[in-house]
Design an enzyme around this catalytic site. Structure first.
Site, PDB file in Angstrom:
ATOM      1  N   SER A 145       0.835  -1.197   0.000  1.00  0.00           N
ATOM      2  CA  SER A 145       0.000   0.000   0.000  1.00  0.00           C
ATOM      3  C   SER A 145       0.880   1.261   0.000  1.00  0.00           C
ATOM      4  CB  SER A 145      -0.949  -0.048   1.189  1.00  0.00           C
ATOM      5  OG  SER A 145      -1.926   0.960   1.117  1.00  0.00           O
ATOM      6  N   ASP A 362       4.412  23.767  -0.755  1.00  0.00           N
ATOM      7  CA  ASP A 362       5.787  23.566  -1.231  1.00  0.00           C
ATOM      8  C   ASP A 362       6.260  22.122  -1.077  1.00  0.00           C
ATOM      9  OD1 ASP A 362       5.845  23.571   1.519  1.00  0.00           O
ATOM     10  OD2 ASP A 362       7.669  24.778   1.703  1.00  0.00           O
ATOM     11  N   HIS A 415      -7.330  -5.480  -0.981  1.00  0.00           N
ATOM     12  CA  HIS A 415      -6.148  -4.669  -0.710  1.00  0.00           C
ATOM     13  C   HIS A 415      -5.232  -5.301   0.344  1.00  0.00           C
ATOM     14  CE1 HIS A 415      -3.951  -0.858  -0.742  1.00  0.00           C
ATOM     15  NE2 HIS A 415      -3.928  -0.910   0.572  1.00  0.00           N
TER      16      HIS A 415
END
Length: 437
Positions: A145, A362, A415
Site C-alpha cells: 500500500s 511547497d 487490498h
C-alpha cells in the site's frame, strides 16, 4: 545494543538508529528509528539477502510477528527480513498529540511533520542499509500500500541500492493530484457499498435506523469522542479488506439494546465503533494522509482537504438526503475530513496543525518519471482489481511508466491480500522475479 528474542520458528533482533530529522541538514536535530530484524530459526548465521518491508499507512508501524506467520511464512524461506517502524510510528520517536505538544505552536508541529513523508522514509532506509549492509550492500524491498508509494520514491532516489522490489496494492499515480485520487475513489467506494448491501440486504434498514438516530442525537463514545452520522459513515473504510464487509455486518447486528427509556445504541456497538474509528494508535495516518499525494509540480496549490471538496461532487454520500428519499445510506472509505479533528479526542489537539499541512504548497516531488522510465531494478507488482484504496487505472498507468515492471492483476484478493493470503501473494511475486511466471 541489539536485543534478540526467540518466537515460534523465528529469531528477532531489535535495532535502533539515530537519524537526522531533516536529511538536508544532517548536523541538525536527530530522531530514533526502530527496526526489527526477523530470520528463520536455525538460520541466524546464514548469509541471507535482506528484505526491507515498508508498511502501509501513512503513519502505520510494522506488524508485530507472533512467530513464522502471515507473509513471513514465505519470505523467510529466502530472506532476512527487516520490519521498519517508519519515522513517527511504533518504537521510533513517536509523533502523537502527546509528543507533538512539546514542540509548541501548530506551525512548529506542522514544520516538523513535513519531514515525515516518503522521501524522508526512503532516506532513513538508505542510512540504515549502509549501517547494516555496508556502502555497497543491496537489499530487496517489499512495499505494501503506502509502502508501495515509498518503493516508487526509492526507485526514484536510490535505485542502485536495490536488488529487486515487490509491490502489493501500492502503485501510486505518478501525476495524480489529491483531487484526482478522491475523484477516482468515490465511485469505487459506491461499488463496495453496493456489493455489501447485495450481500447483506437487511443492512440497508439497519444502517438507515442508526443514521437517523445519530442525525437527531450524536452518541458519545467511551473515549469521549463523538459518533456523528459522518463518523458512522466512515466505518466504510472496512469495506476494502477481505473480511471487512462481514466485520461491518456483525458490528451492525449488535447495535441496539433496550434501555430504561427504550432502544439505545449498545455499549458493545459504541466500543467497537470507537476501536475502528479512533486514530489514537496512528494519528499520523489522519494528519499526513493527503500530504502523501502532495507534489509541487502536480498540486501547486496544496492538497487543501481534497476529500472534503470532492465529496460534494458525489451526492450519493449525503446521508440526510438518503434518509429523506428512502435511499440506502452509503459509507465512505479511506478519506480524511476536517471534522475528524473535532470528533476524535486523539486528533483534536492537532486540528490546527492538520489545517496548516493541508494548506502547505511547497511539497517536494516524490517521483522522478525520467529515472523510473530508465529503471533497471526488477520490479514485481500485485494490482488488485477494483482496489478500494488504490485506483487500478492509475496503478496500470504507473506500471507502464516504470521500465521493466511486471504486474499481476487479480480479483482473488482485496487490498489486504499480502496480510491474509498466508504468503501466497508474495510467493507469486517471488516466482515472477525468478522467471517462473
Amino acid at each position: 545494543m541489539s536485543t534478540a528474542s526467540r518466537l515460534p520458528g523465528i529469531v528477532t533482533t531489535d535495532h535502533v538508529f539515530r537519524l537526522p530529522l531533516d536529511h538536508t541538514t544532517p548536523e541538525g536535530e536527530h530522531i530514533e528509528v526502530y527496526a526489527r530484524e526477523v530470520v528463520a530459526a536455525g538460520r541466524e548465521s546464514d548469509d541471507l539477502p535482506w528484505l526491507l518491508f515498508l508498511q502501509g499507512g501513512p503513519g502505520g508501524k510494522a506488524g508485530r510477528p507472533l512467530g513464522r506467520d502471515g507473509w513471513l511464512v514465505r519470505a523467510l524461506d529466502d530472506y532476512r527480513v527487516l520490519l521498519l517502524d517508519q519515522r513517527g510510528t511504533g518504537r521510533s520517536t513517536p509523533a502523537t498529540r502527546q509528543t507533538l505538544a512539546r514542540r509548541g505552536t501548530p506551525r512548529a508541529q506542522a514544520d516538523y511533520l513535513a519531514h515525515f513523508r516518503a522521501d524522508s522514509i526512503v532516506r532513513d532506509a538508505e542510512l540504515i542499509r549502509r549501517r547494516l549492509l555496508g556502502d555497497d550492500g543491496r537489499w530487496s524491498l517489499l512495499g505494501q500500500s503506502f509502502g508501495g508509494f515509498c518503493t516508487l520514491t526509492y526507485l526514484s532516489i536510490a535505485p542502485e541500492s536495490l536488488r529487486e522490489a515487490f509491490v502489493t496494492g501500492g502503485l501510486a499515480g505518478l501525476h495524480s493530484s489529491a483531487e484526482d485520487v478522491y475523484r477516482a475513489a468515490y465511485p469505487r467506494v459506491i461499488r463496495k457499498n453496493e456489493a455489501h448491501y447485495a450481500r447483506y440486504p437487511d443492512d440497508v434498514a439497519a444502517v438507515r435506523r442508526i443514521a437517523a438516530h445519530l442525525a437527531g442525537s450524536p452518541a458519545e463514545l467511551p473515549d469521549g469522542g463523538l459518533l456523528t452520522v459522518e463518523a458512522f459513515q466512515a466505518l466504510g473504510t472496512l469495506l476494502g479488506g477481505a473480511s471487512g464487509s462481514d466485520t461491518l455486518h456483525y458490528l451492525l447486528e449488535e447495535a441496539w439494546v433496550e434501555g430504561v427509556s427504550g432502544a439505545e445504541l449498545s455499549d458493545t456497538f459504541l466500543a467497537e465503533a470507537q476501536a475502528k474509528l479512533s486514530f489514537a494508535q496512528g494519528p499520523l495516518y489522519a494528519v499526513l494522509h493527503e500530504s502523501i499525494y502532495g507534489q509541487r509540480t502536480v498540486d501547486p496549490a496544496g492538497t487543501g482537504w481534497a476529500a472534503e471538496r470532492v465529496r460534494e461532487e458525489f451526492p450519493a454520500f449525503d446521508a440526510a438526503a438518503a434518509l429523506d428519499s428512502g435511499a440506502p445510506v452509503l459509507f465512505t472509505g479511506e478519506m480524511i475530513y476536517p471534522w475528524m479533528f473535532e470528533t476524535d479526542p486523539a486528533l483534536r489537539p492537532l486540528r490546527e496543525t492538520a489545517r496548516l499541512l493541508a494548506e502547505r504548497t511547497d511539497w517536494p516531488d516524490l517521483y522522478d518519471p525520467a529515472r523510473l522510465a530508465a529503471n533497471e531494478v526488477p520490479v514485481m507488482a500485485a494490482i488488485y482489481h477494483d482496489d478500494m484504496y488504490v485506483d487500478t487505472a492509475a496503478s496500470l498507468e504507473t506500471a507502464g511508466a516504470v521500465r521493466g515492471l511486471r504486474f499481476w492483476i487479480t480479483n482473488e484478493w482485496e487490498h489486504d491480500g499480502l496480510r491474509v493470503s498466508g504468503g501466497k501473494v508474495l510467493d507469486r511475486l517471488i516466482a515472477m522475479a525468478r522467471g517462473e511466471f
